[in-house]
Scaffold this motif. Structure first.
Motif, PDB file in Angstrom:
ATOM      1  N   GLY A  80       0.807  -1.219   0.000  1.00  0.00           N
ATOM      2  CA  GLY A  80       0.000   0.000   0.000  1.00  0.00           C
ATOM      3  C   GLY A  80       0.840   1.269   0.000  1.00  0.00           C
ATOM      4  N   LEU A  81       2.120   1.128   0.311  1.00  0.00           N
ATOM      5  CA  LEU A  81       3.029   2.281   0.286  1.00  0.00           C
ATOM      6  C   LEU A  81       3.530   2.459  -1.139  1.00  0.00           C
ATOM      7  CD1 LEU A  81       5.078   1.521   3.529  1.00  0.00           C
ATOM      8  CD2 LEU A  81       3.184   3.143   3.258  1.00  0.00           C
TER       9      LEU A  81
ATOM     10  N   ALA B 195       2.846  12.006   1.893  1.00  0.00           N
ATOM     11  CA  ALA B 195       2.353  10.622   2.012  1.00  0.00           C
ATOM     12  C   ALA B 195       2.163  10.202   3.472  1.00  0.00           C
ATOM     13  CB  ALA B 195       3.317   9.668   1.296  1.00  0.00           C
TER      14      ALA B 195
ATOM     15  N   SER C  79      -0.396   7.500   4.511  1.00  0.00           N
ATOM     16  CA  SER C  79      -0.037   6.117   4.197  1.00  0.00           C
ATOM     17  C   SER C  79       0.915   5.545   5.226  1.00  0.00           C
ATOM     18  CB  SER C  79       0.609   6.036   2.809  1.00  0.00           C
ATOM     19  OG  SER C  79      -0.327   6.377   1.817  1.00  0.00           O
TER      20      SER C  79
ATOM     21  N   THR D 231      -6.708  -0.436   5.740  1.00  0.00           N
ATOM     22  CA  THR D 231      -5.531   0.431   5.864  1.00  0.00           C
ATOM     23  C   THR D 231      -5.388   1.317   4.631  1.00  0.00           C
ATOM     24  OG1 THR D 231      -4.409  -1.207   7.224  1.00  0.00           O
ATOM     25  CG2 THR D 231      -3.014   0.447   6.150  1.00  0.00           C
ATOM     26  N   GLU D 232      -5.518   0.723   3.453  1.00  0.00           N
ATOM     27  CA  GLU D 232      -5.399   1.513   2.230  1.00  0.00           C
ATOM     28  C   GLU D 232      -6.539   2.520   2.113  1.00  0.00           C
ATOM     29  OE1 GLU D 232      -4.289   0.794  -2.439  1.00  0.00           O
ATOM     30  OE2 GLU D 232      -3.954  -0.806  -0.981  1.00  0.00           O
TER      31      GLU D 232
ATOM     32  N   ALA E 203      -5.649   5.328   4.480  1.00  0.00           N
ATOM     33  CA  ALA E 203      -4.550   6.131   3.928  1.00  0.00           C
ATOM     34  C   ALA E 203      -5.032   7.018   2.777  1.00  0.00           C
ATOM     35  CB  ALA E 203      -3.424   5.218   3.448  1.00  0.00           C
TER      36      ALA E 203
END
Length: 178
Positions: free
Chosen positions: A15-16, A33, A36, A86-87, A90
């Protein structure tokens, strides 16, 4: 179970995203970012803690049953949702939809902690699946300790309705606490 935990943690790293070359100064782009990185850190630690505690559970569990396998499957399903939540978090943290994303994220943490408790409670019911050396007072202490998870993440869910960032910071603090 270990495979699901390991894959879920690995997927968090996917996801990063690396900023594209030529889009500006790299340090500035990395700074932008931050959602994220915050979501990654919070989720990595959360999954890691569940993984460690899962291993602790199974130092006490000596036998398995169909029910235990089903509850454990539910826990693994909950853990496998974390890369998605999580994504989502972010992508929306600091933008319109941030509160909804934080609520979904907190709800996923509630799902994990409730599932985790169901695994443990099933195994310890009538002490049928646990080591006979595990005393009822010790079981009650562990029940109390694990019982905090759903309550704390429920608080995070309600806080997310007002402030997504406060909710995520609370989630990170919970992960560090556990």
């Amino acid at each position: 179970s270990d495979g699901v935990f390991a894959i879920s943690i690995t997927l968090l790293g996917f996801g990063l995203k690396v900023p594209r070359a030529g889009d500006g100064r790299l340090l500035v782009l990395l700074g932008l970012a931050w959602p994220s990185f915050l979501a990654f850190f919070t989720s990595f630690v959360a999954i890691g803690i569940v993984w460690v505690n899962h291993h602790r559970l199974f130092t006490h569990i000596r036998r398995v049953s169909h029910g235990l396998l089903m509850w454990n499957g539910l826990l693994l399903m909950a853990v496998s949702l974390v890369p998605f939540t999580t994504e989502l978090l972010a992508a929306f943290l600091g933008r319109d939809g941030a509160r909804t994303a934080a609520v979904v994220y907190a709800a996923s943490q509630i799902f994990i902690t409730v599932s985790f408790n169901l695994v443990w409670r099933h195994a310890t019911k009538h002490r049928r699946l646990v080591d006979r050396h595990l005393t009822p007072p010790r079981i009650r202490r562990i029940n109390l300790q694990y019982g905090f998870g759903p309550v704390l993440y429920l608080a995070s869910l309600f806080i997310a309705l007002e402030s997504s960032l406060a909710s995520v910071m609370l989630d990170a603090a919970f992960a560090a606490f556990f």
